[in-house]
Every structure is written in structure tokens, then in C-alpha cells.
Design a protein around this motif. Structure first.
Motif, PDB file in Angstrom:
ATOM      1  N   TYR A   1      34.387  57.857  69.780  1.00 47.43           N
ATOM      2  CA  TYR A   1      33.844  58.864  68.789  1.00 47.43           C
ATOM      3  C   TYR A   1      34.848  60.130  68.288  1.00 47.43           C
ATOM      4  N   ALA A   2      35.918  60.107  68.979  1.00 45.44           N
ATOM      5  CA  ALA A   2      36.802  61.179  68.929  1.00 45.44           C
ATOM      6  C   ALA A   2      38.058  61.129  69.077  1.00 45.44           C
ATOM      7  N   ALA A   3      38.808  61.778  68.706  1.00 43.61           N
ATOM      8  CA  ALA A   3      40.565  61.959  69.130  1.00 43.61           C
ATOM      9  C   ALA A   3      40.454  63.234  69.945  1.00 43.61           C
ATOM     10  N   MET A   4      41.699  63.062  70.795  1.00 42.99           N
ATOM     11  CA  MET A   4      41.823  64.194  71.757  1.00 42.99           C
ATOM     12  C   MET A   4      43.178  64.826  71.862  1.00 42.99           C
ATOM     13  N   TRP A   5      43.189  66.033  72.190  1.00 44.85           N
ATOM     14  CA  TRP A   5      44.536  66.529  72.414  1.00 44.85           C
ATOM     15  C   TRP A   5      44.642  67.079  74.073  1.00 44.85           C
ATOM     16  N   THR A   6      45.863  67.433  74.281  1.00 41.29           N
ATOM     17  CA  THR A   6      46.380  67.572  75.800  1.00 41.29           C
ATOM     18  C   THR A   6      46.013  68.955  76.303  1.00 41.29           C
ATOM     19  N   GLY A   7      45.222  69.800  75.309  1.00 39.03           N
ATOM     20  CA  GLY A   7      44.729  71.204  75.710  1.00 39.03           C
ATOM     21  C   GLY A   7      45.713  72.137  75.598  1.00 39.03           C
ATOM     22  N   ASP A   8      45.563  73.220  76.573  1.00 36.03           N
ATOM     23  CA  ASP A   8      46.223  74.659  76.188  1.00 36.03           C
ATOM     24  C   ASP A   8      47.424  74.806  76.788  1.00 36.03           C
ATOM     25  N   ASN A   9      48.478  74.087  75.993  1.00 33.64           N
ATOM     26  CA  ASN A   9      49.907  73.789  76.736  1.00 33.64           C
ATOM     27  C   ASN A   9      50.571  75.212  76.358  1.00 33.64           C
ATOM     28  N   MET A  10      51.963  75.030  76.924  1.00 37.23           N
ATOM     29  CA  MET A  10      52.732  76.379  76.542  1.00 37.23           C
ATOM     30  C   MET A  10      53.913  76.113  75.882  1.00 37.23           C
TER      31      MET A  10
ATOM     32  N   ALA B   1      50.067  60.356  67.518  1.00 34.62           N
ATOM     33  CA  ALA B   1      49.182  59.950  66.708  1.00 34.62           C
ATOM     34  C   ALA B   1      48.354  61.134  66.173  1.00 34.62           C
ATOM     35  N   PHE B   2      48.031  62.214  66.975  1.00 34.74           N
ATOM     36  CA  PHE B   2      47.377  63.261  66.428  1.00 34.74           C
ATOM     37  C   PHE B   2      48.299  64.492  66.340  1.00 34.74           C
ATOM     38  N   PHE B   3      48.533  64.938  65.095  1.00 32.65           N
ATOM     39  CA  PHE B   3      49.783  65.925  64.669  1.00 32.65           C
ATOM     40  C   PHE B   3      49.278  67.127  64.243  1.00 32.65           C
ATOM     41  N   ARG B   4      48.999  68.279  65.340  1.00 23.86           N
ATOM     42  CA  ARG B   4      48.660  69.442  64.851  1.00 23.86           C
ATOM     43  C   ARG B   4      49.319  70.740  65.539  1.00 23.86           C
ATOM     44  N   ALA B   5      49.655  71.637  64.689  1.00 23.39           N
ATOM     45  CA  ALA B   5      50.137  72.834  65.176  1.00 23.39           C
ATOM     46  C   ALA B   5      49.071  73.909  65.616  1.00 23.39           C
ATOM     47  N   HIS B   6      48.932  74.278  66.731  1.00 23.22           N
ATOM     48  CA  HIS B   6      47.920  75.310  66.958  1.00 23.22           C
ATOM     49  C   HIS B   6      48.481  76.230  68.026  1.00 23.22           C
ATOM     50  N   SER B   7      47.814  77.491  68.080  1.00 15.68           N
ATOM     51  CA  SER B   7      48.462  78.686  68.866  1.00 15.68           C
ATOM     52  C   SER B   7      47.516  79.832  69.156  1.00 15.68           C
ATOM     53  N   HIS B   8      47.557  80.519  70.272  1.00 15.57           N
ATOM     54  CA  HIS B   8      46.829  81.499  70.892  1.00 15.57           C
ATOM     55  C   HIS B   8      46.692  82.506  70.017  1.00 15.57           C
ATOM     56  N   ILE B   9      45.393  83.104  69.932  1.00 11.84           N
ATOM     57  CA  ILE B   9      45.155  84.389  69.084  1.00 11.84           C
ATOM     58  C   ILE B   9      46.043  85.593  69.179  1.00 11.84           C
ATOM     59  N   GLU B  10      46.768  85.762  70.828  1.00 12.82           N
ATOM     60  CA  GLU B  10      47.483  86.721  70.757  1.00 12.82           C
ATOM     61  C   GLU B  10      48.993  86.499  70.787  1.00 12.82           C
ATOM     62  N   THR B  11      49.396  85.413  70.169  1.00 14.64           N
ATOM     63  CA  THR B  11      50.717  84.891  69.979  1.00 14.64           C
ATOM     64  C   THR B  11      51.283  85.413  68.514  1.00 14.64           C
ATOM     65  N   LYS B  12      52.476  85.568  68.464  1.00 16.60           N
ATOM     66  CA  LYS B  12      53.164  85.856  67.163  1.00 16.60           C
ATOM     67  C   LYS B  12      52.755  84.741  66.225  1.00 16.60           C
ATOM     68  N   ARG B  13      52.598  84.990  64.953  1.00 14.61           N
ATOM     69  CA  ARG B  13      52.185  83.964  63.992  1.00 14.61           C
ATOM     70  C   ARG B  13      53.400  82.877  63.829  1.00 14.61           C
ATOM     71  N   ARG B  14      53.172  81.607  63.634  1.00 15.08           N
ATOM     72  CA  ARG B  14      54.462  80.877  63.755  1.00 15.08           C
ATOM     73  C   ARG B  14      54.285  79.873  62.500  1.00 15.08           C
TER      74      ARG B  14
ATOM     75  N   TYR C   1      49.216  65.638  58.755  1.00 17.59           N
ATOM     76  CA  TYR C   1      49.460  66.916  59.327  1.00 17.59           C
ATOM     77  C   TYR C   1      48.375  68.025  59.344  1.00 17.59           C
ATOM     78  N   HIS C   2      48.028  68.662  60.525  1.00 16.67           N
ATOM     79  CA  HIS C   2      46.967  69.470  60.591  1.00 16.67           C
ATOM     80  C   HIS C   2      47.507  71.001  61.106  1.00 16.67           C
ATOM     81  N   GLN C   3      46.953  71.955  60.426  1.00 20.90           N
ATOM     82  CA  GLN C   3      47.532  73.334  60.628  1.00 20.90           C
ATOM     83  C   GLN C   3      46.282  73.899  61.124  1.00 20.90           C
ATOM     84  N   SER C   4      46.574  74.865  62.600  1.00 19.75           N
ATOM     85  CA  SER C   4      45.230  75.289  63.125  1.00 19.75           C
ATOM     86  C   SER C   4      46.186  76.739  63.772  1.00 19.75           C
ATOM     87  N   ARG C   5      45.076  77.504  64.001  1.00 19.03           N
ATOM     88  CA  ARG C   5      45.497  78.843  64.606  1.00 19.03           C
ATOM     89  C   ARG C   5      44.054  79.480  65.262  1.00 19.03           C
ATOM     90  N   TRP C   6      44.163  79.853  66.459  1.00 15.38           N
ATOM     91  CA  TRP C   6      43.133  80.736  66.814  1.00 15.38           C
ATOM     92  C   TRP C   6      43.355  82.312  66.526  1.00 15.38           C
TER      93      TRP C   6
END
Length: 916
Positions: free
Chosen positions: A581-590, A641-654, A355-360
Motif C-alpha cells: 500500500y505505501a512507501a515508508m521513511w525512517t521517521g524523525d531523525n536528526m 528509493a524514497f528521496f525527500r528533504a524534510h525538516s522540523h517547523i522550528e528549524t532554520k529553512r534549508r 525528488y520530493h521537497q517538504s517542510r513542516w
């Protein structure tokens, strides 16, 4: 004014989520070559094989192809082309058509293939009645019609599987000296205030492919439409053009971040496929004649019945015709044939499957420390924390913010002490600021992409005024790779990995938010070539740019540890070969249910296109997910396969602990489900390196005769063992799940209860908020580690549980791969790859390669045998010279036999014998 432009661009990127602005992106009608080629009918030109020039030697046929004046009685030759047809190993063919004497060299995609394809024997069988018939060593035939030119490829049963130029829509626009006004758009094109000078004029090409007897067609990611492709007649074609599409929409054929031009067809008779080896902007039309469309109705009227065939047509702005044809016979065959060309994903470091934990953005070192500590405080496993662009010194990559991240070495050490890693972002745009070492060096050394006038190209991205390294220049790639050396990037270590974002490339003030097509890239110097022949335009290489970026990153990550440690890299831009070379993710979803559903079909599509290491931002990047959606997304993400939480800089922390305690508990359960299966995931990825098959699989791959599976794209398989059907609707108390395998009498076992279900198509499954329908196929063995700790590194020596799910014959097989999880020592036989088999008499654990060993301290803690009808009286472990009687418990309620603490070492072979 420039500052205002940047602020407007950034405000668009970080503003309130309102949906994609379609006006920023071209339609086919606004794309000059698509508008030109799409209406093309065969009567406008004709391609003819010059039979007198045919030569067959080794694995290839070479010949001259002419375009002729169809309206002239003498059929004058208008243009000459060079044809090469190659037979390749494993039932693959290649068609290449280039101008015989081009005015300038036409671009040939450089990096997608994993080395030169290996040839097969090509034999000319006959040359009569205006047709050539050839065969390869496997018994596939190629029938070439001389006039008009057409290629028919047969399967081993002798039936036509693929037809190239069936509709006569082959076009290769020859390069010509530009004459002002001669062609409608050869002098240049305009779009939203941007002018494309098109210095070489028009150079587009197209080709059509027919798939007889096909039920469905798949591929050409990345789109948000269904996994199976739909007829495009009357609407837009599918577009392949890597773009930063802000707030992309669902159920769309619009271009996204990735472009992989591979297509697969499938029907009850066979599977087949094609790979269009081209990195320019491409549009793809699809016509499924079985669909109820105006086109198919007209065809049916003419033919007197329904035509069971799917037609596809590739239209690209530049390049050459370079088409690979895969002749199956099964879905697994064509998927393997594609990865044989473009490569498999290397074995990833084990932590990257956790598991990966991310935020902008995590704002400073204290924030990182608090997030890290909270995972422990709330008993949540996590392996990686991520830093977005704000960690840098004013968006200058390979630097740290001197105040917020003043002690990166210490920050990384705090993480690694718990077995955790750090990922930081490095984008391709370089801040144009005097005194910034990277900009100064790139300017002095001439390493930037050039504009149409030959000066350093300048665009706008996160740092403001930016330029872009030209990775096609070997010196630029070398210089960039060396930035990853520990001495050049202080604060990093082997436990700091890389995220390559914005590498389509994204240019906020560029045409379609990307680089102008007439920008210039490095071309290997050739004698006597100058002017237009001395560089490639961005139009030629656009979809390949991100691939060159991640290759240079990959080289740098290997360089920094002298090729000792495996790197992890995440990319947004994808193309054929990205998986190397790399893994990928589906981009800036909602944070919406529709985007959760789309994540499954998107990752299925890219997995069959070679890129198994795929996931989506858990919870959605934009907006805020309420508790139910967040719960369901974690439950679904745990099986991607790639398991990461990520969110936009202006969203509420989650972060998980910011939800109520009940939701936190459910998220904890989802995370634990992932960690329990980490070794299963790791084994699947190892097996992918051997067989090239997707880790995440569509149901029809394993059940190719079941028509119902052909359009299922919200459920999938992990390998051939687990069936995953995530809950992706709000408030539901039951879901429909399809259990395939009726003809083979397949059993499926609920992984929570071990309840047995016979394959019988769709069934209604009761679900509550805690339930995710996951089933293990009868006849399989799945390894688990059930002592979940704070990170995967701390679980390395923990014991295994084997879940043995019996088939109708009371047998089961599985496998397990073990190594150190991070180095390349496995290439020197420092690993264990074991086959595990059960046949009611014994359960055996045997090494596939007896020369390979690894001193794992893991042992066998438990064996669970589900579906057992006749329990043995006794069980004995035999390991080496030792024999140990074992304790068993039979659970009659669900026919489960549990063997407790066999204590067999996983570092050596063993057997458990049963006595009845």
C-alpha cells in the motif's frame, strides 16, 4: 487542565532536540508478559504431541498437543491445543498452535498476508521411535519429535536448517476466567500512571527457533541497531511495538515506528528464515553462539567446542502460534518466500521515484509558489512539494486553511503545469469538534475506537482532543476511503497524493505515547458471542493498526479515480504487508552524521522485509545540517528509493538555494544523478513486482559465500547492477569500499571515470566533497536519461543512453521498462519490458512479452561500452528492414567505446551489429 496537558505534550514534541526520554517506554522488566516469559525454562512445562490424533491430508498435518504435568508420574494432561502443520509452495512451511477450546477466540492477525497461502503436497514418510517424518514436493523434510514437541526442518541436502522449540521455550498461556490475585499481573498492569485493565487476563506466548550453521541473522525492523542482529543476552531484547519515539537514539534495540516480525539467517551453507505472524507487542531475544559471550562460553564448555548456531525467541503478549518457516537455499530465495506471503510493492507512479521537497510547514500558497519557482530559478529538478498539518483548517483533515490555502485548486494547477505533484498529510486522529463533519459523522455512526468502557476513546494529538477511526470496522474504513473522492475533498486532483503520519497510533497522553491496550476494536459479529468475545482489544492488533489505516487510504485513492491511476502513499507505521500500500521513511531523525549512517542500515533492513520503497529525511528532521553534511546527505539520498528533504517547523529553512553557491552546485549534481537514473529505478521496481526481490540489496544477497559481506551494512546494491558506498563521515579524504565477487572474477567500473577494478575485497578510495563511490558491476547494462529537466514528466520522451559494462567474457545484460508512468494500463499489455544483451558481436534490444507494446517517443541517443579491449571496425543498426551505419569513438585511456546517435526507437526491437 486538558489544555495544559496538550500544551505540555506539544512542547515535548516540538521542543529542543535533547534525545529520547527512555522513561516514556517500557523495558522488558516493565512489560508484564516479557518479564514473565523471558526467564522461562523448559522444566516448568512440557508440550507433547498426542500421536493418536495425527491426521495427514492434502498439504497439512493436524493433531492435538497437550501440556502435561512433568512432575506427575501419570503425566496428567493440563491443557489441550490444536496443531496444524502446513506445507506451502516454494519451500515454505507453516506451524499453527491454538487452544483446542479457548475461553474466548484468540486473535489471528488479519491483514499481513496477501491472500491465502498456496498449499504444497505433504507426505508422511515414517512414524517410529517417537518421531514423525514428513516431506514436501521439493524434498524438504520435517521431523516432529513427539515428546517434548520439536520440529526440525531440513534443506534439500538433508541437513537441518531450522529447529523450532529446540530449547523447549514454547509457551501458550491459556485464557482463563479471571480470579483476583491468581496471577501476578492478570488483574491488570500499571505504567507511569496508566492502568491496563487486562480484561482477558494473561494470554501471552513464546517460541524459540534455532538456525544451525548460521553466521548471522537479520530482520525484525524497525531498529537503529546494525542490520545484522546481535546477541541480546545481558541486555534488552529487540522490541517490536509501533511507537512514536520522540528523538529516537542510535544503536538501539528500542521499538520504533515499525514492527515487521521476520527473521533471516545466513551462512556459507544456506539461508533460512521465519515469519512470526503476530501483531501484538513482541520481544525478540537473539543468541549468536559464535559471539564471545558468557552464554556461548558455557555452551562451548559443555559441547567441547564452538557451537555454530544462532537462536532466536519470539515472545508476544497475545495471539496464537503462527510461524512460517522459509527453507531457502539462498538469500534471494528467503526474501522471495517472504514476499510470496505478504505481497510485493505494486508498481509505483514514476514521479514518486524522483525528488520530493517538504517542510513542516510551507506556510501558505505564496510560500509554495515561491519554493516551486526557486527550483526553476536555480535549475534544480523536483517532482513533488509536500504540505504538513498546518495546511488544514485547525488540524481538521480533508479541509484547507481558509486564509493560508484559500485556493488549493489553483495552487495544484500551478504545480501540475510544470509536471509537479502535491502531497498532503492525513493522520488518523480526528479533532473532536462539534460541527466538524468527520467527527460528527464518526460519532453518529459509531466509527471510533472505543475505550475499555465501550465509549468513544478520547486521546490527545495535534488537534487537541482527538478520537481515532476504528479501521477494523468495515463501515469506518469505507467511510474514510470515501473522504478521498474529489467531491469530498475539494481542491484535490489525481496529482494530489497522501502522507499518513502518526499512525502507530500516536497519542500524546497515552501509555508509551500510544493507545491503551484495553481500548476496544470492532470484531466481526459471531453467533452467541458477547462480552469479551464481541470485540478485540488494542493489545491484539496494535502493530497492525497503521496497516489498516493505509489500506483504507489506498482504497480511497483508487476509488477517487475509478481504479485508473496509481496512488502514492507514505506511511510512518509499518508492519508485514505495508509494501502493498505505501512507501515508508525512517521517521524523525536528526541532522547528525550518525543518523545519515543509520539511514542505510534501516532501509536495508526494511527492504529485505519486503518494503523496498524506503528513505530518510534528507538533512535530518531535527537540528540544522551544515553544508558538508547536507551535501553528503543529498548524495546518499539520491541513491535511496524514497528521496525527500524534510525538516522540523522550528528549524532554520534549508532549501538548497539557501546554502552557498558551491554547496548549491553540489546539491544540484546529486539531484541530477537521481534523475539520470530514474528509468533504471523504475525498471527495478517493475522487476520487484515480478520476482519479489528487494530493490535495495545487502551485498551478501548477491555474494552469499563471501563472509566479509555478512556484516557490511553501510554499502549496498541497487538490484544486481550498482554498488553504492555513500560517504558518511565528516572531513574524510578517503574511504574504504568493499568490492565483492573475488571467486567469480567480478569487475567493477567507477561510474564517473569508467575505471575498472577487479573484485578484491576492501580498497581505499580517494574522495573529495564531490565524489560518491558508486560502481557498476561488469556484465550489466544500465539505462540512463541524461537530459535532466525540471520534472520527470518533462523527460518522458527524452532519449536514452545505455552504459554497457563488460565482464571478463566481454558480455553484458540489462533491462528496461517503459509505460505511461501513472495508470494501470500496463496490466492490459500497454508497456515495454525489454532485455538488452551485448556479446561483442551485437547489442540487441528485445521485448520479453511480444504482445505488450507502448508508443514511447524515446529513442537511443548513445551507447557507452566500458571495458572494451578489441574495438570493432564498424557498427550497423538494424531495425525492421532498415540498416544504418553508425559512428563510433574509442577512448583508449579507459577502454571506452562510444556509439553516438544510433537513433533507434525504443518502441520497437533493434540490434546493433559489430564488424571486426
Amino acid at each position: 487542565m486538558k489544555t495544559l496537558c496538550l500544551l505540555l505534550a506539544v512542547s515535548l514534541m516540538v521542543g529542543v532536540a535533547v534525545g529520547v526520554d527512555r522513561n516514556n517506554f517500557k523495558t522488558c522488566e516493565q512489560s508484564g508478559f516479557c518479564k514473565r516469559l523471558r526467564p522461562y525454562k523448559p522444566e516448568k512445562s512440557q508440550y507433547v504431541l498426542n500421536i493418536d490424533t495425527v491426521i495427514v491430508h492434502g498439504n497439512a498435518l493436524s493433531a492435538e498437543v497437550n501440556t502435561i504435568d512433568a512432575e506427575s508420574e501419570s503425566k496428567n494432561v493440563i491443557w489441550k491445543y490444536a496443531l496444524k502443520l502446513s506445507a506451502l509452495l516454494d519451500g515454505t512451511f507453516r506451524i499453527e498452535i491454538d487452544e483446542a477450546e479457548p475461553l474466548y477466540p484468540r486473535y489471528r492477525t488479519q491483514l499481513a498476508l496477501d491472500g491465502e497461502p498456496k498449499g504444497d503436497k505433504l507426505t508422511l514418510i515414517s512414524n517410529e521411535s517417537g518421531k514423525l517424518t514428513l516431506s514436501n514436493a521439493q524434498g524438504h523434510h520435517v521431523i516432529i519429535t513427539v515428546e517434548p514437541l520439536k520440529f526440525e526442518f531440513t534443506d534439500r541436502a538433508g541437513e537441518v536448517a531450522v529447529v523450532v522449540n529446540d530449547n523447549g521455550q514454547l509457551v501458550v498461556e491459556p485464557l482463563k476466567t479471571k480470579v483476583e490475585g491468581e496471577d501476578e499481573d492478570a488483574g491488570g498492569e500499571n505504567f507511569k500512571g496508566h492502568h491496563d485493565s487486562k480484561p482477558r487476563g494473561n494470554e501471552a506466548l513464546s517460541i524459540d527457533i534455532a538456525f544451525p550453521e548460521a553466521e548471522q541473522i537479520y530482520g525484525i525492523p524497525e531498529h537503529t541497531d546494525n542490520f545484522y542482529l546481535k546477541t541480546t543476552t545481558g541486555g534488552e531484547p529487540y522490541r517490536l511495538y509501533n511507537l512514536d519515539v520522540f528523538e529516537f537514539e542510535l544503536d538501539s534495540r528500542m521499538a520504533l515506528y515499525g514492527a515487521v516480525p521476520v527473521l533471516y539467517s545466513h551462512g556459507p551453507k544456506r539461508s533460512a528464515g521465519v515469519f512470526w505472524h503476530n501483531s501484538a507487542e513482541t520481544w525478540v531475544d537473539v543468541v549468536n553462539h559464535a559471539e564471545n559471550t558468557v552464554v556461548s562460553s558455557l555452551v562451548n564448555l559443555v559441547t567441547g567446542g564452538q557451537k555454530k548456531q544462532i537462536d532466536a525467541r519470539f515472545m508476544s503478549e497475545s495471539g496464537i502460534v503462527d510461524l512460517f518457516v522459509f527453507l531457502g537455499d539462498t538469500p534471494s530465495d528467503v526474501f522471495r518466500q517472504y514476499t510470496a506471503l505478504t505481497g510485493v510493492a505494486p508498481l509505483p507512479p514514476r514521479f514518486s521515484l524522483a525528488y520530493h521537497q517538504s517542510r513542516w510547514n510551507y506556510v501558505d500558497e505564496a510560500d509554495v509558489r515561491q519554493v516551486d519557482d526557486n527550483f526553476d530559478a536555480h535549475d534544480l529538478p523536483a517532482d513533488v512539494l509536500w504540505l504538513d498539518i498546518e495546511y488544514t483548517d485547525q488540524k481538521k483533515y480533508f479541509t484547507w486553511d481558509p486564509i493560508k490555502f484559500a485556493h488549493p485548486t489553483e495552487m495544484v494547477a500551478n504545480l501540475t503545469a510544470k509536471g509537479r505533484k502535491l502531497v498532503v498529510i492525513i493522520d488518523p486522529h480526528i479533532k473532536r469538534e462539534a460541527g466538524y463533519f468527520l467527527h460528527d459523522d464518526a460519532t453518529e455512526m459509531g466509527l471510533y475506537v472505543k475505550n475499555k468502557d465501550g465509549k468513544d476513546y478520547e486521546g490527545w494529538c495535534w488537534p487537541g482532543s482527538s478520537s481515532y477511526l476504528d479501521f477494523f470496522d468495515p463501515e469506518a474504513s469505507k467511510y474514510y476511503s470515501e473522504r478521498y473522492k474529489f467531491e469530498n475533498f475539494p481542491g484535490t486532483s489525481k496529482d494530489v497524493h497522501i502522507w499518513n503520519d502518526m499512525n502507530e497510533p500516536s497519542v500524546f497522553n497515552g501509555p508509551e505515547i500510544t493507545m491503551p491496550k484495553d481500548a476496544r476494536h470492532y470484531k466481526t459479529p459471531e453467533d452467541g458471542q458477547d462480552g469479551l468475545a464481541s470485540y478485540w482489544e488494542h493489545r491484539h492488533i496494535h502493530n497492525e493498526y497503521g496497516l489498516w489505516h493505509i489500506r483504507a487510504t489506498h482504497d480511497g485513492m483508487l476509488l477517487r479515480t475509478n481504479n485508473q491511476y496509481r496512488p502514492f502513499i507514505l506511511t510512518r507505521s509499518t508492519f508485514a504487508g505495508t509494501q502493498r500500500y505505501a512507501a515508508m521513511w525512517t521517521g524523525d531523525n536528526m541532522a547528525e552524521w550518525g543518523f545519515l549512517r543509520a539511514s542505510v542500515r534501516q532501509c536495508l533492513s526494511v527492504a529485505t522485509a519486503g518494503i523496498s520503497f524506503c528513505g530518510s529525511d534528507v538533512g535530518g528532521f531535527f537540528k540544522y545540517p551544515e553544508a558538508e553534511l547536507m551535501t553528503r546527505w543529498y548524495q546518499a539520498g539520491a541513491y535511496q528509493a524514497f528521496f525527500r528533504a524534510h525538516s522540523h517547523i522550528e528549524t532554520k529553512r534549508r532549501e538548497p538555494w539557501l546554502y552557498d553557491s558551491t554547496t548549491l552546485s553540489r546539491i544540484r549534481d546529486a539531484l541530477r544523478r537521481r534523475y539520470v537514473l530514474l528509468d533504471f529505478w523504475y525498471t527495478l521496481f517493475y522487476e520487484h513486482t515480478i520476482d519479489g526481490l528487494p530493490v535495495t540489496r545487502p551485498l551478501f544477497q548477491e555474494y552469499p559465500k563471501e563472509l566479509e559481506t555478512y556484516t557490511i551494512d553501510e554499502a549496498y546494491l541497487l538490484g544486481d547492477k550498482l554498488l553504492i558506498s555513500p560517504v558518511m563521515e565528516a572531513g574524510v579524504t578517503s574511504v574504504k569500499v568493499y568490492l565483492p565477487g573475488r571467486e567469480s572474477n567480478t569487475r567493477w567500473y567507477d561510474v564517473d571515470s569508467y575505471q575498472t577494478y577487479e573484485a578484491n575485497g576492501y580498497m581505499n578510495v580517494d574522495v573529495n566533497i564531490n565524489k560518491v563511490p558508486v560502481y557498476q558491476r561488469g556484465g550489466t547494462i544500465v539505462p540512463r536519461k541524461e537530459r535532466v529537466r525540471r520534472s520527470s514528466q518533462l523527460m518522458v520522451n527524452d532519449p536514452y543512453t545505455l552504459i554497457v559494462a563488460l565482464d571478463a567474457n566481454n558480455t553484458a545484460t540489462g533491462s528496461l521498462y517503459i509505460d505511461d508512468g501513472e495508470t494501470f494500463d500496463y496490466k492490459s499489455n500497454n508497456y515495454i519490458y525489454a532485455k538488452i544483451t551485448y556479446d561483442s558481436v551485437k547489442l540487441s534490444y528485445k521485448f520479453v512479452n511480444t504482445k505488450a507494446t507502448y508508443p514511447t517517443k524515446s529513442w537511443l541517443e548513445r551507447v557507452v561500452i566500458a571495458g572494451i579491449k578489441s574495438a570493432p571496425r564498424a557498427a550497423t543498426l538494424r531495425s525492421g528492414a532498415k540498416s544504418t551505419p553508425l559512428q563510433m569513438t574509442l577512448h583508449r585511456g579507459n577502454d571506452v567505446l562510444v556509439i553516438r546517435k544510433p537513433a533507434a526507437s525504443m518502441a520497437q526491437e533493434w540490434e546493433i551489429e559489430f564488424t571486426y
